[in-house]
Design a protein around this motif. Sequence first.
Motif, PDB file in Angstrom:
ATOM      1  N   HIS A  95       0.868  -1.177   0.000  1.00 47.04           N
ATOM      2  CA  HIS A  95       0.000   0.000   0.000  1.00 47.04           C
ATOM      3  C   HIS A  95       0.901   1.221   0.000  1.00 47.04           C
ATOM      4  CE1 HIS A  95      -4.142   1.333   0.221  1.00 47.04           C
ATOM      5  NE2 HIS A  95      -3.710   2.365   0.942  1.00 47.04           N
ATOM      6  N   THR A 123      -1.606  -1.216  -4.023  1.00 46.02           N
ATOM      7  CA  THR A 123      -3.026  -1.386  -3.678  1.00 46.02           C
ATOM      8  C   THR A 123      -3.708  -0.034  -3.486  1.00 46.02           C
ATOM      9  OG1 THR A 123      -2.374  -1.693  -1.359  1.00 46.02           O
ATOM     10  CG2 THR A 123      -2.776  -3.675  -2.663  1.00 46.02           C
ATOM     11  N   ALA A 127      -7.018   0.800  -5.571  1.00 48.04           N
ATOM     12  CA  ALA A 127      -8.251   1.148  -4.847  1.00 48.04           C
ATOM     13  C   ALA A 127      -8.739   2.546  -5.172  1.00 48.04           C
ATOM     14  CB  ALA A 127      -8.011   1.018  -3.347  1.00 48.04           C
ATOM     15  N   CYS A 135      -9.121   2.117   2.799  1.00 47.36           N
ATOM     16  CA  CYS A 135      -9.330   1.157   1.707  1.00 47.36           C
ATOM     17  C   CYS A 135      -9.817  -0.180   2.235  1.00 47.36           C
ATOM     18  CB  CYS A 135      -8.046   0.974   0.915  1.00 47.36           C
ATOM     19  SG  CYS A 135      -7.531   2.452  -0.002  1.00 47.36           S
ATOM     20  N   CYS A 136      -9.255  -0.615   3.358  1.00 46.70           N
ATOM     21  CA  CYS A 136      -9.711  -1.870   3.949  1.00 46.70           C
ATOM     22  C   CYS A 136     -11.155  -1.751   4.415  1.00 46.70           C
ATOM     23  CB  CYS A 136      -8.803  -2.265   5.113  1.00 46.70           C
ATOM     24  SG  CYS A 136      -7.203  -2.920   4.604  1.00 46.70           S
ATOM     25  N   HIS A 139     -13.640  -2.163   1.690  1.00 42.29           N
ATOM     26  CA  HIS A 139     -13.763  -3.521   1.151  1.00 42.29           C
ATOM     27  C   HIS A 139     -14.065  -4.549   2.235  1.00 42.29           C
ATOM     28  CE1 HIS A 139     -11.808  -1.525  -2.240  1.00 42.29           C
ATOM     29  NE2 HIS A 139     -12.234  -2.516  -2.990  1.00 42.29           N
ATOM     30  N   ILE A 141     -12.540  -5.288   5.034  1.00 40.82           N
ATOM     31  CA  ILE A 141     -11.381  -6.036   5.532  1.00 40.82           C
ATOM     32  C   ILE A 141     -10.983  -5.481   6.894  1.00 40.82           C
ATOM     33  CG2 ILE A 141      -8.941  -6.579   5.135  1.00 40.82           C
ATOM     34  CD1 ILE A 141      -9.578  -6.240   2.111  1.00 40.82           C
ATOM     35  N   THR A 157      -3.040  -5.708   3.779  1.00 41.11           N
ATOM     36  CA  THR A 157      -2.739  -5.331   2.392  1.00 41.11           C
ATOM     37  C   THR A 157      -2.888  -6.530   1.468  1.00 41.11           C
ATOM     38  OG1 THR A 157      -1.186  -3.642   3.175  1.00 41.11           O
ATOM     39  CG2 THR A 157      -1.014  -4.310   0.871  1.00 41.11           C
ATOM     40  N   LEU A 160      -6.477  -7.054   0.882  1.00 42.62           N
ATOM     41  CA  LEU A 160      -6.963  -5.994  -0.002  1.00 42.62           C
ATOM     42  C   LEU A 160      -6.571  -6.275  -1.438  1.00 42.62           C
ATOM     43  CD1 LEU A 160      -8.335  -3.205  -0.274  1.00 42.62           C
ATOM     44  CD2 LEU A 160      -6.099  -2.163   0.188  1.00 42.62           C
ATOM     45  N   SER A 163      -8.690  -8.880  -2.964  1.00 40.57           N
ATOM     46  CA  SER A 163     -10.029  -8.354  -3.236  1.00 40.57           C
ATOM     47  C   SER A 163     -10.047  -7.458  -4.474  1.00 40.57           C
ATOM     48  CB  SER A 163     -10.519  -7.566  -2.008  1.00 40.57           C
ATOM     49  OG  SER A 163     -11.765  -6.964  -2.248  1.00 40.57           O
TER      50      SER A 163
END
Length: 288
Positions: A95, A123, A127, A135-136, A139, A141, A157, A160, A163
């Motif tokens: 990330h 990532t 994203a 970001c997590c 999604h 996470i 990460t 992520l 995903s």
Amino acid sequence: MHKSHNHGPIAVIDVETTGLFPARNDRIVEIAVVVLQYDGSIEREFVTLVNPARDIGPSSIHGLKSEDILNAPHFADIASQLIHNLHGSVAIAGHNIRFDKQFLESEFSRIDCPLSQCFSICTMRLAGGGNLAQCCGNHGIPLGNESHSALADVRATAQLLASLLPEHPDTIRELNALEPIQWPTVAHSGKPPLTRSESQCMLLEPPGYLQRLLFRMSESDFPIASEGATMAYTALLERVLEDRRVDDTEGDALVEMATNWGLSVDQTRLAHRDFLNKLAIAALADGV
């Protein structure tokens, strides 16, 4: 998901550092790797604290204190094990991977093993922006309560990435065409990695002789020792350290002598500091 029978895994990397600028002598203090397949299945993990050979920077960010890395290996000590865990990967990911990659390149350059160019995946870019927590969260996470722990961050990460990849078939096609990264060859040092939990366990071990010495003396109101007593203690310390180690018996003797000869806490600290300074002067005298 679009998959090929020939593709290799991706090495997801996260580093915690003393600061933001490796060109200004900032160093890695913790590194974690998760090697995974495109479907998110994890092949292996690697994590270790790293002694940066300088102050550790803002503890408020990475949650580490100076004592946490006292027993940690230097980067040169774990470089071979790190490469062993990266072996076979066709790309690295992270990330804001540019940040992690610049520190990796800096550390490997320090040990005269420059990294070759490799395919990298960010990532954050996949994203559409945002920090790891955001970001997590978008999604579903869980990031856990240990953000800015390298292992917690790299695991999040990796999830992520798994995903996000199905949404980027062009990236998958690029990955399928890649050969494994050519990592440099580094001599194995034999010094093991050290995790945060292992470091904490070591700190809970029985105190060494210096800790016992200062604690015992702080409990008593000794008179200030004479200069001769301080010199005698320093001479004893020099004899003890001829083999570069202090065993339990020698440690007990140092504690007993310092107590019997009436050294104060400040006098003992000064004796050890002066002894260390003299060692440093002697070590530097030949210019090597």
